[in-house]
Design a protein around this motif. Structure first.
Motif, short mmCIF file in Angstrom:
data_model
loop_
_atom_site.label_atom_id
_atom_site.label_comp_id
_atom_site.label_asym_id
_atom_site.label_seq_id
_atom_site.Cartn_x
_atom_site.Cartn_y
_atom_site.Cartn_z
N CYS A 1 44.13 -11.52 44.60
CA CYS A 1 42.71 -11.82 44.34
C CYS A 1 41.82 -10.62 44.67
O CYS A 1 40.84 -10.36 43.97
CB CYS A 1 42.28 -13.04 45.13
SG CYS A 1 43.04 -14.58 44.55
N GLN A 2 42.14 -9.90 45.74
CA GLN A 2 41.33 -8.73 46.10
C GLN A 2 41.42 -7.65 45.02
O GLN A 2 40.44 -7.00 44.69
CB GLN A 2 41.78 -8.15 47.45
CG GLN A 2 40.89 -7.01 47.96
CD GLN A 2 39.45 -7.44 48.13
OE1 GLN A 2 39.15 -8.36 48.89
NE2 GLN A 2 38.53 -6.79 47.41
N GLU B 1 39.10 -8.71 42.25
CA GLU B 1 37.71 -8.43 42.62
C GLU B 1 37.41 -6.94 42.43
O GLU B 1 36.37 -6.57 41.86
CB GLU B 1 37.45 -8.82 44.07
CG GLU B 1 37.40 -10.31 44.34
CD GLU B 1 37.12 -10.61 45.80
OE1 GLU B 1 36.24 -9.94 46.38
OE2 GLU B 1 37.78 -11.50 46.37
N ASN C 1 34.96 -15.46 45.25
CA ASN C 1 34.42 -15.33 46.60
C ASN C 1 32.90 -15.44 46.56
O ASN C 1 32.18 -14.46 46.78
CB ASN C 1 34.83 -14.00 47.22
CG ASN C 1 34.82 -14.02 48.73
OD1 ASN C 1 34.05 -14.76 49.33
ND2 ASN C 1 35.65 -13.20 49.35
N GLN D 1 30.71 -16.75 48.50
CA GLN D 1 29.98 -16.48 49.73
C GLN D 1 29.83 -14.98 49.98
O GLN D 1 28.77 -14.50 50.36
CB GLN D 1 30.67 -17.15 50.92
CG GLN D 1 30.55 -18.67 50.91
CD GLN D 1 31.13 -19.31 52.15
OE1 GLN D 1 32.07 -18.79 52.74
NE2 GLN D 1 30.57 -20.44 52.55
N LYS D 2 30.91 -14.25 49.75
CA LYS D 2 30.88 -12.80 49.96
C LYS D 2 29.83 -12.13 49.08
O LYS D 2 29.12 -11.22 49.52
CB LYS D 2 32.26 -12.21 49.65
CG LYS D 2 32.35 -10.69 49.74
CD LYS D 2 33.76 -10.23 49.41
CE LYS D 2 33.88 -8.71 49.44
NZ LYS D 2 35.26 -8.28 49.08
#
Length: 346
Positions: free
Chosen positions: A271-272, A275, A312, A314-315
């Motif tokens: 996932c990172q 992103e 993500n 919230q991030k």
């Protein structure tokens, strides 16, 4: 290597890392400005303006939903003007065209419905007429035509099921046959094409899985086999491609990652890395391109922001978006409680 050379090398690595981290900041303000500037950028002397005239409803949805994900609300005067224009795109058959005086199509109808929902103005449309139009497009085998000319694929199945589910009028069509048609589009590799025997494709997996989720047939296929095919779409760059041996593209960040969310296999990918790929596709002046260093457009800007919301929220301080209906989740939970069994679980 001397100590001085070693220190210089380390400094260069730190500078490179700092530069990369800076590039990967989410450029919220720039994206907001880019999206709000789109209306003012109409070049009536450009052939591109006229070649995309039939996409105006779609463009409105992409830009307005991206702004909704960013938490931006337009002034009521502007909303009223846009709602009036959307309603002017509805034809006598109940469907909506891609622009005023354009023929009705189920994709344009779906975009119009979604955009009116973003504005919380769905009460302004004659829902019975829209439902009648959508019903008229279902064929005997359960599939849906895009319009009166008869093209069929699972994009139209998804648009029909999504629209009718939002209206709470799924009982107006044969849902079982609609789901069975989509299931016939599943291939030996476990993924879905746009029609029976058509090649598996990332975008059609979204429409297929989305349609089956809405229809209540999510357990009718092997989710592990599909998850394996989807996981192979992640490239070394972190982004997804839509088919084997293709380049990564930001729009598949939405099509594929939202499918992962619906089948609940998100831990199968990096996932990172995804992103990072989306952030690398940003332009310093706002907007997101299909891949790094390419020109931005509203289509990829929306799908990039929407995917980051799923990944993500919230991030990145984004309004959470629902992976099935591609609308802000708070809006769905507030105004469509009959869909909470889908929205709350995803």
């Amino acid at each position: 290597m001397s100590q001085e050379e070693e220190e210089k090398k380390q400094d260069t690595q730190v500078e490179s890392q700092t530069s990369q981290e800076k590039q990967r900041n989410f450029l919220r303000k720039q994206h907001e400005e880019y999206l709000l500037s789109l209306e003012k950028s109409k070049d009536l002397d450009s052939i591109g303006y006229y070649l995309t005239e039939h996409l105006r409803i779609g463009g409105a949805y992409w830009s307005l939903n991206a702004l909704a994900c960013l938490g931006i609300k337009l002034p009521q005067e502007k909303v009223d003007k846009l709602v009036k224009w959307i309603l002017s795109c509805q034809n006598e058959d109940g469907g909506f065209g891609g622009n005023t005086q354009h023929d009705s199509h189920i994709t344009s109808t779906h975009y119009a419905i979604l955009t009116l929902i973003i504005f919380e103005e769905l009460n302004k449309v004659d829902i019975d007429k829209v439902v009648g139009y959508i019903k008229s497009l279902q064929k005997e085998d359960g599939s849906f035509m895009g319009d009166t000319w008869g093209e069929v694929d699972t994009r139209f199945s998804y648009c029909a099921l999504s629209s009718l589910a939002l209206f709470n009028r799924l009982n107006e069509i044969n849902v079982q046959k609609a789901a069975e048609y989509v299931l016939r589009c599943r291939n030996f590799d476990g993924a879905f094409g746009g029609s029976p025997d058509a090649e598996s494709h990332g975008a059609y997996i979204f429409t297929g899985v989305g349609a089956l989720t809405i229809a209540g047939y999510l357990d009718a296929f092997d989710k592990d086999q599909l998850g394996f095919w989807l996981s192979e779409r992640q490239t070394s760059k972190g982004g997804f491609n839509g088919r084997p041996e293709k380049l990564a593209d930001v729009c598949y960040s939405w099509w594929i990652y939202s499918s992962f969310r619906m089948i609940q296999r998100v831990n199968w990918i990096d996932c990172q890395g995804l992103e990072n790929f989306i952030l690398d596709c940003q332009d310093s002046e706002g907007g997101i391109a299909d891949r790094p260093e390419n020109c931005v457009d509203v289509f990829h800007t929306f799908f990039g922001i929407a995917a980051l919301s799923l990944l993500n929220q919230q991030k990145y301080d984004l309004v959470p978006i629902d992976p099935t209906f591609a609308l802000p989740k708070p809006l769905l939970l507030k105004n469509f409680p009959h869909l909470s069994h889908i929205v709350n679980t995803l």
